[in-house]
Design a protein around this motif. Structure first.
Motif, PDB file in Angstrom:
ATOM      1  N   SER A 235      -9.413   4.470   8.624  1.00 47.01           N
ATOM      2  CA  SER A 235      -8.145   4.920   9.208  1.00 47.01           C
ATOM      3  C   SER A 235      -7.905   4.275  10.565  1.00 47.01           C
ATOM      4  O   SER A 235      -6.765   3.966  10.924  1.00 47.01           O
ATOM      5  CB  SER A 235      -8.151   6.443   9.345  1.00 47.01           C
ATOM      6  OG  SER A 235      -8.228   7.063   8.076  1.00 47.01           O
ATOM      7  N   PRO A 239      -6.691  -1.773   9.932  1.00 44.43           N
ATOM      8  CA  PRO A 239      -5.756  -2.860  10.231  1.00 44.43           C
ATOM      9  C   PRO A 239      -6.374  -4.037  10.977  1.00 44.43           C
ATOM     10  O   PRO A 239      -5.727  -5.068  11.150  1.00 44.43           O
ATOM     11  CB  PRO A 239      -4.697  -2.162  11.107  1.00 44.43           C
ATOM     12  CG  PRO A 239      -4.799  -0.714  10.754  1.00 44.43           C
ATOM     13  CD  PRO A 239      -6.256  -0.491  10.494  1.00 44.43           C
ATOM     14  N   ASN A 277      -7.873   1.537  -0.162  1.00 40.44           N
ATOM     15  CA  ASN A 277      -6.419   1.580  -0.374  1.00 40.44           C
ATOM     16  C   ASN A 277      -5.787   2.816   0.255  1.00 40.44           C
ATOM     17  O   ASN A 277      -4.668   2.767   0.769  1.00 40.44           O
ATOM     18  CB  ASN A 277      -6.109   1.544  -1.864  1.00 40.44           C
ATOM     19  CG  ASN A 277      -6.418   0.201  -2.494  1.00 40.44           C
ATOM     20  OD1 ASN A 277      -6.593  -0.795  -1.803  1.00 40.44           O
ATOM     21  ND2 ASN A 277      -6.521   0.165  -3.814  1.00 40.44           N
ATOM     22  N   LYS A 278      -6.507   3.941   0.209  1.00 40.59           N
ATOM     23  CA  LYS A 278      -5.950   5.197   0.704  1.00 40.59           C
ATOM     24  C   LYS A 278      -5.949   5.272   2.221  1.00 40.59           C
ATOM     25  O   LYS A 278      -4.996   5.775   2.833  1.00 40.59           O
ATOM     26  CB  LYS A 278      -6.739   6.369   0.124  1.00 40.59           C
ATOM     27  CG  LYS A 278      -6.171   7.739   0.481  1.00 40.59           C
ATOM     28  CD  LYS A 278      -6.916   8.843  -0.239  1.00 40.59           C
ATOM     29  CE  LYS A 278      -6.324  10.217   0.089  1.00 40.59           C
ATOM     30  NZ  LYS A 278      -7.054  11.308  -0.638  1.00 40.59           N
ATOM     31  N   GLY A 281      -4.733   1.478   5.637  1.00 36.16           N
ATOM     32  CA  GLY A 281      -3.474   1.080   6.248  1.00 36.16           C
ATOM     33  C   GLY A 281      -2.798  -0.063   5.521  1.00 36.16           C
ATOM     34  O   GLY A 281      -3.141  -0.415   4.387  1.00 36.16           O
ATOM     35  N   ALA A 282      -1.819  -0.663   6.187  1.00 37.36           N
ATOM     36  CA  ALA A 282      -1.011  -1.714   5.572  1.00 37.36           C
ATOM     37  C   ALA A 282      -1.844  -2.926   5.179  1.00 37.36           C
ATOM     38  O   ALA A 282      -1.464  -3.700   4.295  1.00 37.36           O
ATOM     39  CB  ALA A 282       0.104  -2.131   6.530  1.00 37.36           C
ATOM     40  N   ASN A 283      -2.992  -3.087   5.825  1.00 35.52           N
ATOM     41  CA  ASN A 283      -3.860  -4.227   5.568  1.00 35.52           C
ATOM     42  C   ASN A 283      -4.789  -4.010   4.385  1.00 35.52           C
ATOM     43  O   ASN A 283      -5.545  -4.905   4.006  1.00 35.52           O
ATOM     44  CB  ASN A 283      -4.711  -4.482   6.836  1.00 35.52           C
ATOM     45  CG  ASN A 283      -5.536  -5.746   6.756  1.00 35.52           C
ATOM     46  OD1 ASN A 283      -5.043  -6.797   6.380  1.00 35.52           O
ATOM     47  ND2 ASN A 283      -6.819  -5.648   7.107  1.00 35.52           N
ATOM     48  N   ALA A 284      -4.744  -2.839   3.768  1.00 36.28           N
ATOM     49  CA  ALA A 284      -5.769  -2.447   2.804  1.00 36.28           C
ATOM     50  C   ALA A 284      -5.943  -3.438   1.659  1.00 36.28           C
ATOM     51  O   ALA A 284      -7.068  -3.717   1.237  1.00 36.28           O
ATOM     52  CB  ALA A 284      -5.453  -1.058   2.251  1.00 36.28           C
ATOM     53  N   LYS A 286      -5.815  -6.504   1.590  1.00 38.28           N
ATOM     54  CA  LYS A 286      -6.481  -7.743   1.984  1.00 38.28           C
ATOM     55  C   LYS A 286      -7.916  -7.522   2.434  1.00 38.28           C
ATOM     56  O   LYS A 286      -8.599  -8.466   2.830  1.00 38.28           O
ATOM     57  CB  LYS A 286      -5.681  -8.419   3.105  1.00 38.28           C
ATOM     58  CG  LYS A 286      -4.273  -8.821   2.691  1.00 38.28           C
ATOM     59  CD  LYS A 286      -3.526  -9.494   3.834  1.00 38.28           C
ATOM     60  CE  LYS A 286      -2.122  -9.902   3.409  1.00 38.28           C
ATOM     61  NZ  LYS A 286      -1.372 -10.542   4.532  1.00 38.28           N
ATOM     62  N   THR A 487       1.285  -6.964 -10.842  1.00 36.53           N
ATOM     63  CA  THR A 487       1.410  -5.715 -10.094  1.00 36.53           C
ATOM     64  C   THR A 487       1.949  -4.613 -10.998  1.00 36.53           C
ATOM     65  O   THR A 487       2.532  -4.882 -12.051  1.00 36.53           O
ATOM     66  CB  THR A 487       2.353  -5.874  -8.888  1.00 36.53           C
ATOM     67  OG1 THR A 487       3.659  -6.256  -9.360  1.00 36.53           O
ATOM     68  CG2 THR A 487       1.839  -6.928  -7.915  1.00 36.53           C
ATOM     69  N   SER A 489       4.363  -1.051 -10.869  1.00 32.55           N
ATOM     70  CA  SER A 489       5.320  -0.268 -10.091  1.00 32.55           C
ATOM     71  C   SER A 489       5.862   0.854 -10.970  1.00 32.55           C
ATOM     72  O   SER A 489       5.658   0.865 -12.190  1.00 32.55           O
ATOM     73  CB  SER A 489       6.471  -1.155  -9.593  1.00 32.55           C
ATOM     74  OG  SER A 489       7.176  -1.731 -10.687  1.00 32.55           O
TER      75      SER A 489
END
Length: 675
Positions: A235, A239, A277-278, A281-284, A286, A487, A489
């Motif tokens: 958490s 990032p 993934n959870k 953050g937004a970087n997860a 990568k 992907t 969705s």
């Protein structure tokens, strides 16, 4: 030389508490005369093999660290990544002075010597920056020296080693001079380290230490903390990092149990990826995964070690782990025993250290003599090449394991592992999505007691052996390229839309679901998306997309996409399932049930299924709890009022592998929403 054995033993005891194994079938359960059916499925692609896949550890207390003899042996085994300066020593090691206060530093093990050896091997370094007794400034200085001053282009750097072992959770083996031993402190320091190090060289990759799912202290929230180690670190530092660094010593009370631990790997990596993934953050997406320490629980120098190494490396790499690193090159003799008829020195090294027991009653073979796991690693380097695509393979006998990979030149390799110590097994191999040539495959085998890899049989696996088949394709491929960027969705409880990037020459695309080593076709389309229907709520699905041209030629498989369906957005009931208090191999769970329908329920039954075979309900209260196989049934005679009537029931759950919580529940047969 100071050995890491005492520290490994202490750590192993801690890990064993969380990793008891569901025993494999009795060895006599399958007749050796019954051919084992092996299925190799090129339509079910897995991860592509990275250049860093095959790795080992090296340590500054190892007097042979920089020698040409060791570098050449590692190079011959296909080692492509070497970790330095060695486990817990990393948190007391100061690179500039080449000192480790409180530990032993062998001559000729400094950073420049290590780098020269790694280059001779043909391996990239994985460097551990000192978190326990160091600083961000010291780490940044190391990056500057390595990549600016010396031009080593050292790309991968981890902040510390097993730092959750600093006493925060009760056990303390890792040096940590920080006043605050919490995961929050570690995470904040990781951010400071990463910022300082990347300010020197923005191209480096920085990793943070996490704990492996189902291994101590995964799931535990320490006093004064608000979340687990992994959740807190991800958490805060997610990032700022490029990969998560984990270790795995699964233990085992017998050779059969130890080599059976590989059954956990698919779910372990899945659970860790879910955590990333959870919370990352937004970087997860990568954030990569490295497994930088690994060893077997029984038979470290004999055939169980070889079997475990081959099976674990192949499984982890197929699951997308970018480097797997054996602990370690040399380690030293432990308590010798006889395993499968061979002398095992209880030495965690790939190569003999040439040492003896304290009373000189038992001595290892000459220095640098390869142990069995070394030969397994060497065979793996023939099996997995950088750029190969791993593909699914399986058998109908749990004593025989199969792995497979497809090469850019069209060749296909199949690794067959006979875990039966007593009997050879005949095999019959079938292929889906691949047509081999009529020529006999090249066959390499490493068996119990062998001192080298040798030619073998394509149809009979010796007892306790590794066998590698390499096949040529029947014809050169003219198929289109594989689809990319697959992907999912609009994932609901029953549907998901799969999308991908189209490729030249493709006239249609086929969507397959992997079910073990078998693929079932879900549909086909000329477009670049497809909505899959009739899925089951709360179930994990792995799909691949393949392209065909107008001549019917089929492409390689896309990379796999794994997603989990959810629960209905609306229903006449809702369920909240929570792990309230976890202690590493068990927990107190609570289920809150709400009847949102217009009619009262006079008596109710809640059903759900555990995602794995190693999760159980030990006891329960406020309802009657029963479990059959992986299915759980919770019943009560009480009434749930209409339009919001709520009740709760609790239980004690246990697990011996990754504790993946269920996400689909039915109340009196109705699929519920998740609160």
């Amino acid at each position: 030389m100071q050995s890491a054995i005492p520290r490994r033993a202490a750590l192993g005891a801690a890990l064993l508490a969380a990793t008891a194994l569901v025993a494999p079938p009795a060895q006599g359960a399958f007749a050796a005369t019954t051919p084992v059916q092996v299925s190799v499925n090129a339509r079910a692609g897995q991860a592509t093999v990275p250049a860093t896949a095959l790795g080992v550890n090296d340590a500054i207390w190892d007097t042979t660290l920089g020698t040409d003899a060791v570098a050449d042996l590692l190079g011959a085994a296909g080692v492509k990544m070497i970790r330095y300066p060695g486990g817990s020593y990393a948190d007391i090691y100061h690179w500039e002075t080449h000192t480790a206060p409180g530990g032993y530093v062998a001559p000729n093990t400094d950073f420049d010597t290590f780098m020269a050896s790694a280059r001779r091997t043909g391996a990239q370094p994985m460097i551990i920056a000192n978190y326990g007794t160091g600083s961000a400034e010291e780490a940044a200085g190391w990056v500057r020296y390595a990549n600016v001053t010396k031009g080593y282009q050292a790309k991968y750097w981890t902040i510390g080693n097993e730092n959750y072992g600093n006493g925060r959770y009760g056990s303390a083996w890792e040096a940590d001079d920080h006043t605050d031993l919490s995961p929050t402190q570690y995470a904040n320091e990781v951010v400071a380290y990463a910022d300082a190090m990347k300010a020197v060289d923005p191209t480096i990759k920085v990793g943070a230490v996490l704990t492996t799912p189902a291994n101590w202290p995964d799931g535990i929230v320490a006093s004064g903390d608000s979340a687990t180690w992994n959740q807190t670190v991800l958490s805060i530092a997610g990032p700022h990092i490029d990969f998560a660094d984990v270790h795995w010593y699964p233990g085992g009370g017998s050779a059969a149990e130890a080599i059976g631990k590989t059954q956990y790997i698919d779910d372990t990596v899945y659970a860790l990826r879910q955590q990333i993934n959870k919370f990352g953050g937004a970087n997860a997406g990568k954030i990569g995964i490295s497994l930088t320490e690994l060893n077997v629980g029984v038979g470290q120098n004999t055939q169980p070690g070889a079997i475990f190494l081959a099976d674990a490396y192949a499984s982890l790499i197929a699951n997308g782990v970018f480097t797997v690193q054996w602990w370690n090159v040399h380690n030293g003799i432990g308590t010798p025993s006889t395993v499968a008829g061979q002398t095992d020195y209880n030495d965690f090294g790939l190569l003999s250290s040439g040492t003896c027991t304290a009373d000189n009653s038992v001595c290892e073979p000459a220095l640098n003599t390869p142990f069995a796991p070394y030969h397994a690693l060497k065979l793996l380097s023939s099996f997995l090449h950088p750029g190969d695509q791993t593909i699914r393979a399986g058998t109908d006998n749990p004593l025989v394991t199969a792995h497979a990979a497809r090469r850019p030149n069209g060749d296909l390799s199949v690794l067959l592992i006979n875990k039966d110590p007593d009997a050879a097994h005949d095999v019959a191999v079938s292929y889906a999505g691949y047509t081999p040539s009529a020529a006999a495959p090249t066959v390499l085998t490493y068996g119990n007691g062998d001192t080298a890899i040798h030619a073998g049989s394509a149809t009979t696996l010796p007892a306790y052996s590794l066998t590698l088949l390499t096949l040529k394709p029947a014809a050169a491929s003219t198929a289109p390229q594989a689809p990319t960027q697959v992907t999912a969705s609009a994932v609901t409880d029953r549907t998901a839309t799969i999308s991908w990037t189209g490729v030249a020459k493709a006239t249609k695309y086929e969507i397959y679901r992997a079910n073990g080593a078998i693929s079932e076709q879900l549909g086909e389309t000329s477009g670049t998306s497809f909505t899959v229907r009739n899925l089951q709520p709360g179930k994990r699905y792995t799909v691949n997309v393949l392209a065909r041209d107008n001549a019917g030629n089929q492409s390689w498989s896309s990379a796999p996409l794994t997603f989990t369906t959810g629960a209905p957005a609306t229903s006449t009931c809702t369920v909240k399932f929570a792990d309230v208090n976890d202690w590493g191999n068990g927990y107190v769970g609570q289920v809150d049930i709400t009847n949102t329908g217009p009619a009262a329920l006079t008596g109710w039954t809640l059903n759900y299924t555990w995602p794995t075979t190693w999760q159980t309900v030990s006891s329960g209260w406020s309802a009657t709890w029963t479990q059959t196989g992986t299915d759980v049934r919770v019943t009560s005679d009480a009434t749930l009022a209409a339009n919001g009537g709520t009740t709760s029931a609790g239980f004690v759950g246990s697990y011996s592998g990754p504790n993946i919580l269920p996400t689909a529940f039915t109340l009196n047969g109705t699929v519920c929403s998740i609160a």
